[in-house]
Write an enzyme that holds these catalytic residues in place. Structure first.
Site, PDB file in Angstrom:
ATOM      1  CB  SER A  25      -1.060   0.110   1.117  1.00 27.42           C
ATOM      2  OG  SER A  25      -0.223   0.284   2.537  1.00 27.42           O
ATOM      3  CE  LYS A  26      -3.027   6.783  -1.513  1.00 26.71           C
ATOM      4  NZ  LYS A  26      -3.706   7.460  -2.846  1.00 26.71           N
ATOM      5  NE  ARG A  27      -2.752   5.816   5.118  1.00 25.47           N
ATOM      6  CZ  ARG A  27      -3.257   5.782   6.144  1.00 25.47           C
ATOM      7  NH1 ARG A  27      -3.797   5.391   7.704  1.00 25.47           N
ATOM      8  NH2 ARG A  27      -4.349   7.157   5.555  1.00 25.47           N
ATOM      9  NE  ARG A  85       5.455   6.571   3.411  1.00 22.10           N
ATOM     10  CZ  ARG A  85       5.541   6.643   1.948  1.00 22.10           C
ATOM     11  NH1 ARG A  85       6.401   6.355   0.933  1.00 22.10           N
ATOM     12  NH2 ARG A  85       4.342   6.917   1.574  1.00 22.10           N
TER      13      ARG A  85
END
Ligand code: GLU
Length: 503
Positions: free
Chosen positions: A252-254, A468
């Site tokens: 997931s892009k998380r 991030r």
């Protein structure tokens, strides 16, 4: 039989690496059998589908080097290849099902359905449609239709026994019919659901093998039943394992950049990306790590796909990309590829306006362009803490930014600015205290073009990756901390929405 496979993306977001992975395996299977590979756009969800997303998917898949024989941009004998242009097929086929008694009109309102589900859940039953509109007489149905009552069309599902679907990799999968809902086939807006459109199109497009992600296994019983209702032969099903983050969770892009365009913009070679995706659940018979698309096609054997969740590891992909750069390209190719990435016309068209007002000699250009060319921003914890905010405020700010950026589908200067302002407001911070941090995580320097412009040039995925990375140099956020932040973030959304409503 001519083997025909397809990839059927829904244009509702970024072009996902998972789409390229499924496309690659479909391509390899079709080509190995001398068959055709089709691209179909599944845009029946009109609220979520966008033309921009469709274009991005086509661009991204073209960039990978996978070529489809038929599709919305290349045409073909089985078109149109965009579901929004195929309404008449769904209408006529749905009517066939109604006429044969395999599907029925359902006039239940949203409230009625909610109550039904709540009662079922209270009685510890699986929530599903209870079939009440199936009991309407033909006259009642005609009368309600004549009155123009809102309705959907649902398929009938057997009430007893099990459904057995055969999957090429998994063998027989048994699912009790009691777990399968009376699926809506035609929505109140007159558009088909995924299930109806997908089955009708796979049949009309003469697809012989449906190779897709394992998240679609629960749909297989409904699809198989639809094939039976229509009296059609079902394509062979083959559900591939889903890509996973290194911690085994669903990719997931998380946790990882998931847009194909991130890999293009970050300077990966498409050959290396395809090569890496080809190693997801499959390997060359000689276990060689580096191989080309043609080599994969010649050696491909779908029955050797392993079902353990393949890990998509950015470090491994970066290493493989390095192998391609070191071992494969000759000098001319290397130069052309590097130039195309670093100095393309489109790059300069976007970047030049920011240079012109700032530099007096060309030798000053690279200092402004550098933030766009570097892979990672060289920042340290001190560089961020020196900017005046408390450590926990900094971490909250960066995490909120990541979440805001994850939720934005449009990426313009205005959107970036609005999102940063939103985060500043929600944390009761002044924009002038927030901007130096944003500027530092985006660029890694104190002197760069405006943060908003930089974000636009970097694109959403590279920008998010930088935020991030900023959070990671601060030591990241613990699982517990993340839960706490998620709560306060949701509260901020609610209170800002309430304020907006009040104004
Ligand atoms: N439109 C579906 C998707 O977005 C296609 C699933 C399938 O291949 O049947 O993945």
């Amino acid at each position: 039989m001519t083997v025909r496979t397809r990839i059927a993306p829904s244009p509702t977001g970024d072009p996902h690496v998972g789409t390229a992975y499924i496309a690659l395996f479909n391509y390899a299977f079709a080509k190995q059998h001398g068959g055709q590979f089709v691209l179909r756009i599944e845009d029946t969800d009109q609220k979520r589908s966008t033309a921009e997303s469709e274009q991005a998917i086509l661009d991204a898949l073209h960039w990978t080097g996978l070529e489809w024989d038929e599709g919305p941009d290349v045409g073909g004998d089985f078109g149109p290849y965009r579901q929004s242009e195929r309404r008449k097929h769904y209408e006529t086929h749905c009517q066939l099902l109604v006429d044969a008694g395999h599907a029925f009109h359902c006039f239940c309102s949203a409230e009625e359905l909610d109550t039904m589900r709540a009662e079922q859940m209270a009685a510890k039953q699986t929530p599903r449609y209870d079939g009440r509109c199936m009991r309407l007489t033909a006259d009642e149905v005609s009368q309600r239709l004549a009155e123009g009552q809102a309705h959907v069309i649902r398929m009938r599902i057997p009430t007893e026994g099990d459904c057995v679907v055969h999957d090429r990799l998994r063998g027989n999968i048994q699912i009790p019919w009691s777990q399968v809902d009376m699926q809506v086939l035609m929505k109140a807006d007159g558009l088909p659901t995924y299930h109806l459109a997908n089955v009708v199109d796979d049949h009309l497009m003469a697809i012989t093998h449906v190779i897709r992600g394992e998240e679609w296994i629960p749909s297989a019983p409904k699809h198989q039943l639809l094939y039976q209702y229509f009296g059609w032969e079902m394509p062979e099903l083959c559900h591939l394992p889903l890509l996973r983050n290194p911690d085994q969770s669903k990719l997931s892009k998380r946790k990882n950049p998931t847009s194909i365009l991130y890999y293009r913009d970050q300077g990966f070679l498409p050959e290396a990306v395809l090569n890496y995706l080809g190693r997801m659940g499959w390997s060359m018979p000689d276990e060689r790590e580096q191989f080309s698309l043609d080599e994969m096609v010649s050696a491909f054997d779908i029955d050797r796909v392993s079902l353990g969740g393949p890990i998509f590891d950015l470090d491994k992909l970066t290493w493989l990309n390095g192998q391609w750069l070191k071992n494969t390209l000759n000098d001319v190719e290397y130069r052309d590829r590097l130039m195309a990435w670093m100095c393309s016309d489109s790059f300069f068209d976007q970047a030049l306006p920011h240079l012109q007002s700032r530099i007096d000699v060309f030798s000053e250009a690279s200092q402004w362009l550098n933030p766009l060319w570097i892979k990672d921003v060289p920042i340290t914890e001190e560089m961020l803490t020196d900017l005046g905010l408390e450590t926990d405020v900094l971490a909250t700010l960066l995490q909120y930014l990541i979440w805001r950026f994850e939720d934005t589908s449009i990426w313009t200067r205005e959107v970036v600015e609005t999102e940063i302002r939103w985060v500043a407001d929600s944390l009761d911070l002044k924009l002038k205290d927030v901007m130096p941090v944003v500027f530092m995580v985006f660029s890694g320097t104190r002197q760069a073009i405006s943060a908003f412009d930089l974000a636009v040039l970097l694109g959403p995925d590279r920008t998010r990756a930088r935020v991030r990375a900023g959070l990671n140099v601060m030591g990241g956020v613990s699982k517990k901390g993340l839960k706490r932040l998620e709560k306060s973030y949701q509260e901020a959304i609610r209170s800002i929405d309430i304020e907006k409503d009040a104004n």
